[in-house]
Design a protein around this motif. Structure first.
Motif, PDB file in Angstrom:
ATOM      1  N   LYS A  34       0.933  -1.296   0.160  1.00  0.00           N
ATOM      2  CA  LYS A  34       0.204   0.151  -0.272  1.00  0.00           C
ATOM      3  C   LYS A  34       0.893   1.270   0.057  1.00  0.00           C
ATOM      4  O   LYS A  34       1.678   1.517   1.098  1.00  0.00           O
ATOM      5  CB  LYS A  34      -0.850   0.031   1.252  1.00  0.00           C
ATOM      6  CG  LYS A  34      -1.922  -1.271   1.355  1.00  0.00           C
ATOM      7  CD  LYS A  34      -2.967  -0.938   0.267  1.00  0.00           C
ATOM      8  CE  LYS A  34      -3.913  -0.058   0.490  1.00  0.00           C
ATOM      9  NZ  LYS A  34      -4.967   0.152  -0.456  1.00  0.00           N
ATOM     10  N   ARG A  38      -4.625   4.676   3.872  1.00  0.00           N
ATOM     11  CA  ARG A  38      -6.004   4.338   3.869  1.00  0.00           C
ATOM     12  C   ARG A  38      -7.178   5.564   4.198  1.00  0.00           C
ATOM     13  O   ARG A  38      -8.249   5.097   3.842  1.00  0.00           O
ATOM     14  CB  ARG A  38      -6.084   3.263   4.885  1.00  0.00           C
ATOM     15  CG  ARG A  38      -5.342   1.998   4.122  1.00  0.00           C
ATOM     16  CD  ARG A  38      -5.036   0.847   5.363  1.00  0.00           C
ATOM     17  NE  ARG A  38      -4.619  -0.496   4.921  1.00  0.00           N
ATOM     18  CZ  ARG A  38      -3.148  -0.315   4.749  1.00  0.00           C
ATOM     19  NH1 ARG A  38      -2.349   0.197   4.898  1.00  0.00           N
ATOM     20  NH2 ARG A  38      -2.777  -1.641   4.432  1.00  0.00           N
ATOM     21  N   GLN A  85      -0.447   2.990   9.819  1.00  0.00           N
ATOM     22  CA  GLN A  85      -0.965   1.614   9.084  1.00  0.00           C
ATOM     23  C   GLN A  85       0.061   0.795   8.948  1.00  0.00           C
ATOM     24  O   GLN A  85       1.172   1.074   8.639  1.00  0.00           O
ATOM     25  CB  GLN A  85      -1.998   2.348   7.864  1.00  0.00           C
ATOM     26  CG  GLN A  85      -0.914   3.195   7.065  1.00  0.00           C
ATOM     27  CD  GLN A  85      -1.785   4.275   6.287  1.00  0.00           C
ATOM     28  OE1 GLN A  85      -2.539   3.887   5.370  1.00  0.00           O
ATOM     29  NE2 GLN A  85      -1.904   5.482   6.737  1.00  0.00           N
ATOM     30  N   SER A  89      -0.894  -5.373   2.830  1.00  0.00           N
ATOM     31  CA  SER A  89      -2.387  -5.669   3.008  1.00  0.00           C
ATOM     32  C   SER A  89      -2.514  -7.124   2.732  1.00  0.00           C
ATOM     33  O   SER A  89      -2.187  -7.373   1.482  1.00  0.00           O
ATOM     34  CB  SER A  89      -3.501  -4.673   2.222  1.00  0.00           C
ATOM     35  OG  SER A  89      -4.627  -5.395   2.092  1.00  0.00           O
ATOM     36  N   ASN A  92      -7.869 -10.729   1.656  1.00  0.00           N
ATOM     37  CA  ASN A  92      -8.669 -11.543   2.417  1.00  0.00           C
ATOM     38  C   ASN A  92      -8.918 -12.823   2.417  1.00  0.00           C
ATOM     39  O   ASN A  92      -9.131 -13.657   3.633  1.00  0.00           O
ATOM     40  CB  ASN A  92     -10.194 -10.881   2.077  1.00  0.00           C
ATOM     41  CG  ASN A  92     -10.291  -9.525   2.416  1.00  0.00           C
ATOM     42  OD1 ASN A  92      -9.765  -8.846   3.156  1.00  0.00           O
ATOM     43  ND2 ASN A  92     -11.250  -8.600   1.744  1.00  0.00           N
ATOM     44  N   HIS A 202      -8.429  -4.012  10.255  1.00  0.00           N
ATOM     45  CA  HIS A 202      -8.542  -5.120   9.370  1.00  0.00           C
ATOM     46  C   HIS A 202      -9.016  -4.744   7.782  1.00  0.00           C
ATOM     47  O   HIS A 202      -9.131  -5.817   7.065  1.00  0.00           O
ATOM     48  CB  HIS A 202      -9.330  -6.226   9.974  1.00  0.00           C
ATOM     49  CG  HIS A 202      -8.490  -7.113  11.200  1.00  0.00           C
ATOM     50  ND1 HIS A 202      -8.697  -6.366  12.350  1.00  0.00           N
ATOM     51  CD2 HIS A 202      -8.006  -8.018  11.276  1.00  0.00           C
ATOM     52  CE1 HIS A 202      -7.858  -7.224  13.240  1.00  0.00           C
ATOM     53  NE2 HIS A 202      -7.770  -8.341  12.595  1.00  0.00           N
ATOM     54  N   SER A 203      -9.461  -3.697   7.419  1.00  0.00           N
ATOM     55  CA  SER A 203      -9.770  -3.338   6.233  1.00  0.00           C
ATOM     56  C   SER A 203      -8.797  -2.266   5.517  1.00  0.00           C
ATOM     57  O   SER A 203      -8.388  -1.192   6.255  1.00  0.00           O
ATOM     58  CB  SER A 203     -11.241  -2.595   6.525  1.00  0.00           C
ATOM     59  OG  SER A 203     -11.715  -2.365   5.131  1.00  0.00           O
ATOM     60  N   ASP A 204      -9.088  -2.397   4.069  1.00  0.00           N
ATOM     61  CA  ASP A 204      -8.271  -1.569   3.247  1.00  0.00           C
ATOM     62  C   ASP A 204      -9.446  -0.664   2.734  1.00  0.00           C
ATOM     63  O   ASP A 204      -8.927   0.654   2.293  1.00  0.00           O
ATOM     64  CB  ASP A 204      -7.693  -2.181   2.282  1.00  0.00           C
ATOM     65  CG  ASP A 204      -6.323  -2.637   2.593  1.00  0.00           C
ATOM     66  OD1 ASP A 204      -5.580  -1.698   3.228  1.00  0.00           O
ATOM     67  OD2 ASP A 204      -5.670  -3.610   2.013  1.00  0.00           O
TER      68      ASP A 204
END
Length: 216
Positions: A34, A38, A85, A89, A92, A202-204
Protein backbone atom coordinates in the motif's frame (compact mmCIF):
# COMPACT_ATOMS: atom_id res chain seq x y z
CA UNK A 1 31.47 -7.91 -11.92
CA UNK A 2 35.11 -8.35 -12.77
CA UNK A 3 36.63 -7.08 -16.01
CA UNK A 4 35.69 -4.56 -18.63
CA UNK A 5 32.14 -4.21 -19.94
CA UNK A 6 33.52 -4.62 -23.48
CA UNK A 7 34.74 -8.13 -22.66
CA UNK A 8 33.13 -10.74 -24.96
CA UNK A 9 32.00 -12.80 -21.95
CA UNK A 10 30.64 -9.83 -19.98
CA UNK A 11 27.35 -10.86 -18.39
CA UNK A 12 28.08 -14.55 -18.99
CA UNK A 13 31.17 -15.59 -17.08
CA UNK A 14 31.86 -12.36 -15.24
CA UNK A 15 28.45 -11.85 -13.58
CA UNK A 16 27.22 -13.98 -10.71
CA UNK A 17 23.44 -13.73 -10.12
CA UNK A 18 22.15 -13.45 -6.57
CA UNK A 19 18.42 -13.67 -5.90
CA UNK A 20 17.82 -10.81 -3.47
CA UNK A 21 14.05 -11.32 -3.29
CA UNK A 22 12.17 -14.57 -3.84
CA UNK A 23 10.02 -14.44 -7.00
CA UNK A 24 6.82 -15.29 -5.13
CA UNK A 25 7.52 -12.67 -2.47
CA UNK A 26 8.24 -10.12 -5.19
CA UNK A 27 4.92 -10.89 -6.87
CA UNK A 28 3.06 -10.67 -3.56
CA UNK A 29 4.69 -7.37 -2.62
CA UNK A 30 3.72 -5.81 -5.94
CA UNK A 31 0.13 -7.00 -5.39
CA UNK A 32 -0.25 -6.21 -1.67
CA UNK A 33 1.89 -3.18 -0.92
CA UNK A 34 0.00 0.00 0.00
CA UNK A 35 1.57 3.24 -1.17
CA UNK A 36 -1.34 5.50 -0.24
CA UNK A 37 -2.90 6.33 3.14
CA UNK A 38 -6.06 4.34 3.82
CA UNK A 39 -7.71 7.42 5.34
CA UNK A 40 -6.76 10.44 3.25
CA UNK A 41 -5.00 9.05 0.17
CA UNK A 42 -1.68 10.79 0.85
CA UNK A 43 1.13 8.93 -0.98
CA UNK A 44 3.99 10.33 1.10
CA UNK A 45 4.01 7.84 3.97
CA UNK A 46 6.85 7.61 6.47
CA UNK A 47 8.21 4.24 7.61
CA UNK A 48 8.43 4.21 11.40
CA UNK A 49 9.15 0.56 12.21
CA UNK A 50 9.88 -2.71 10.43
CA UNK A 51 9.84 -6.14 12.08
CA UNK A 52 10.83 -8.04 8.95
CA UNK A 53 8.80 -10.91 7.48
CA UNK A 54 6.32 -12.55 9.87
CA UNK A 55 3.66 -15.29 9.58
CA UNK A 56 -0.01 -14.53 10.17
CA UNK A 57 -1.04 -14.29 13.82
CA UNK A 58 -1.89 -17.60 15.55
CA UNK A 59 -0.75 -19.47 12.45
CA UNK A 60 1.11 -22.15 14.41
CA UNK A 61 2.79 -25.00 12.54
CA UNK A 62 2.86 -28.65 13.62
CA UNK A 63 6.56 -29.13 12.94
CA UNK A 64 9.50 -27.09 11.69
CA UNK A 65 9.36 -28.73 8.25
CA UNK A 66 5.93 -27.25 7.50
CA UNK A 67 5.94 -24.41 5.00
CA UNK A 68 4.10 -21.18 5.74
CA UNK A 69 3.68 -17.78 4.17
CA UNK A 70 5.26 -14.69 5.68
CA UNK A 71 4.59 -11.01 5.08
CA UNK A 72 6.42 -7.76 5.90
CA UNK A 73 5.26 -6.43 9.28
CA UNK A 74 5.86 -2.71 8.90
CA UNK A 75 4.19 0.45 10.13
CA UNK A 76 3.83 3.56 8.01
CA UNK A 77 2.85 6.99 9.31
CA UNK A 78 0.82 9.55 7.38
CA UNK A 79 2.01 13.05 8.19
CA UNK A 80 -1.16 14.58 6.72
CA UNK A 81 -3.86 12.83 8.78
CA UNK A 82 -1.58 11.08 11.32
CA UNK A 83 -2.98 7.64 10.65
CA UNK A 84 -0.59 4.76 11.47
CA UNK A 85 -1.08 1.77 9.20
CA UNK A 86 0.47 -1.45 7.92
CA UNK A 87 2.42 -1.21 4.68
CA UNK A 88 1.22 -4.56 3.34
CA UNK A 89 -2.36 -5.68 2.95
CA UNK A 90 -2.77 -9.46 3.07
CA UNK A 91 -5.48 -10.81 0.76
CA UNK A 92 -8.82 -11.46 2.51
CA UNK A 93 -8.90 -15.08 1.37
CA UNK A 94 -5.53 -15.60 3.06
CA UNK A 95 -6.58 -13.85 6.25
CA UNK A 96 -10.05 -15.27 6.70
CA UNK A 97 -10.19 -18.59 4.85
CA UNK A 98 -9.56 -20.28 8.18
CA UNK A 99 -9.28 -17.82 11.03
CA UNK A 100 -7.67 -18.96 14.27
CA UNK A 101 -8.59 -16.27 16.80
CA UNK A 102 -11.64 -16.75 19.04
CA UNK A 103 -12.57 -13.66 21.07
CA UNK A 104 -14.37 -15.67 23.75
CA UNK A 105 -11.10 -17.34 24.74
CA UNK A 106 -10.41 -14.19 26.80
CA UNK A 107 -12.29 -13.78 30.10
CA UNK A 108 -11.37 -10.09 30.10
CA UNK A 109 -13.08 -9.58 26.75
CA UNK A 110 -16.16 -11.51 27.87
CA UNK A 111 -16.46 -9.23 30.90
CA UNK A 112 -15.79 -6.13 28.80
CA UNK A 113 -18.57 -6.84 26.30
CA UNK A 114 -21.01 -7.83 29.05
CA UNK A 115 -20.43 -4.49 30.78
CA UNK A 116 -20.57 -2.66 27.45
CA UNK A 117 -23.96 -4.20 26.58
CA UNK A 118 -25.41 -3.01 29.90
CA UNK A 119 -23.98 0.47 29.31
CA UNK A 120 -25.35 0.70 25.76
CA UNK A 121 -28.79 -0.46 26.89
CA UNK A 122 -28.96 2.20 29.58
CA UNK A 123 -27.37 5.17 27.81
CA UNK A 124 -29.06 4.59 24.43
CA UNK A 125 -32.43 3.61 25.94
CA UNK A 126 -32.47 0.30 24.06
CA UNK A 127 -35.36 -2.12 24.52
CA UNK A 128 -35.73 -5.81 23.75
CA UNK A 129 -36.99 -4.99 20.24
CA UNK A 130 -34.00 -2.77 19.39
CA UNK A 131 -31.97 -4.03 16.43
CA UNK A 132 -28.25 -4.57 17.03
CA UNK A 133 -25.59 -5.39 14.43
CA UNK A 134 -21.96 -6.36 15.06
CA UNK A 135 -19.45 -5.96 12.21
CA UNK A 136 -16.64 -8.49 12.32
CA UNK A 137 -18.49 -10.31 15.07
CA UNK A 138 -16.08 -13.24 15.45
CA UNK A 139 -17.75 -15.89 17.65
CA UNK A 140 -20.53 -13.53 18.75
CA UNK A 141 -18.87 -12.30 21.93
CA UNK A 142 -20.33 -8.77 21.72
CA UNK A 143 -23.84 -9.96 20.84
CA UNK A 144 -24.17 -12.75 23.39
CA UNK A 145 -24.83 -10.37 26.34
CA UNK A 146 -27.76 -8.88 24.40
CA UNK A 147 -29.12 -12.34 23.59
CA UNK A 148 -28.78 -13.29 27.25
CA UNK A 149 -30.84 -10.21 28.16
CA UNK A 150 -33.60 -11.25 25.77
CA UNK A 151 -32.95 -9.00 22.76
CA UNK A 152 -34.72 -10.49 19.74
CA UNK A 153 -33.02 -8.74 16.80
CA UNK A 154 -29.27 -9.25 16.89
CA UNK A 155 -27.08 -10.05 13.90
CA UNK A 156 -23.37 -10.62 13.36
CA UNK A 157 -21.40 -10.26 10.14
CA UNK A 158 -18.22 -12.37 10.12
CA UNK A 159 -15.91 -13.02 7.12
CA UNK A 160 -14.31 -16.21 8.52
CA UNK A 161 -16.52 -19.17 7.63
CA UNK A 162 -15.27 -21.41 10.44
CA UNK A 163 -15.86 -18.70 13.08
CA UNK A 164 -19.32 -17.75 11.76
CA UNK A 165 -20.27 -21.43 11.99
CA UNK A 166 -19.29 -21.48 15.68
CA UNK A 167 -21.36 -18.35 16.38
CA UNK A 168 -24.47 -19.78 14.68
CA UNK A 169 -24.02 -23.03 16.58
CA UNK A 170 -24.09 -20.96 19.79
CA UNK A 171 -27.40 -19.36 18.76
CA UNK A 172 -25.86 -16.03 17.69
CA UNK A 173 -27.35 -15.35 14.25
CA UNK A 174 -24.38 -14.61 11.98
CA UNK A 175 -23.93 -13.96 8.25
CA UNK A 176 -20.68 -15.24 6.74
CA UNK A 177 -19.77 -12.26 4.55
CA UNK A 178 -17.34 -9.38 4.13
CA UNK A 179 -18.73 -6.02 5.21
CA UNK A 180 -18.90 -4.36 1.81
CA UNK A 181 -21.63 -2.95 -0.43
CA UNK A 182 -22.81 -6.44 -1.36
CA UNK A 183 -23.89 -7.03 2.25
CA UNK A 184 -26.72 -4.51 1.70
CA UNK A 185 -28.53 -7.20 -0.31
CA UNK A 186 -28.58 -9.41 2.77
CA UNK A 187 -29.34 -6.76 5.40
CA UNK A 188 -32.72 -5.13 4.86
CA UNK A 189 -33.39 -3.66 8.31
CA UNK A 190 -32.23 -0.38 9.78
CA UNK A 191 -30.26 -0.96 12.97
CA UNK A 192 -30.38 1.03 16.22
CA UNK A 193 -26.86 0.10 17.31
CA UNK A 194 -23.91 -0.98 15.17
CA UNK A 195 -20.81 -2.36 16.88
CA UNK A 196 -17.33 -2.77 15.37
CA UNK A 197 -14.42 -3.83 17.56
CA UNK A 198 -10.94 -3.74 15.96
CA UNK A 199 -12.57 -4.00 12.53
CA UNK A 200 -11.36 -0.88 10.72
CA UNK A 201 -7.80 -2.03 11.42
CA UNK A 202 -8.50 -5.12 9.30
CA UNK A 203 -9.90 -3.30 6.29
CA UNK A 204 -8.33 -1.55 3.32
CA UNK A 205 -11.68 -0.09 2.27
CA UNK A 206 -12.45 2.12 5.24
CA UNK A 207 -14.51 4.52 3.15
CA UNK A 208 -16.73 1.71 1.79
CA UNK A 209 -17.27 0.26 5.26
CA UNK A 210 -18.24 3.65 6.62
CA UNK A 211 -20.65 4.25 3.72
CA UNK A 212 -22.36 0.89 4.32
CA UNK A 213 -22.65 1.57 8.06
CA UNK A 214 -24.28 4.95 7.35
CA UNK A 215 -26.84 3.31 5.03
CA UNK A 216 -27.69 0.67 7.60
Amino acid sequence: VNGEREHKNYGVTHTFPYQLVDKKIKKDLISFYKFDCRCCGNIKLKRIISLGFQPLANNLIKNKKNKFDTYPLELNYCEDCRNVQLSVSVLNKKMFKKYFYLSSASKELINHFRDAALKYKKELSLNLNSKILDVGSNDGIALKPFVDQGFKNVLGVEPAKNIAKIANKNQIKTINHYFNKKILKKIKKKYDLILASNVFAHSDKIDEMTEVIKKI
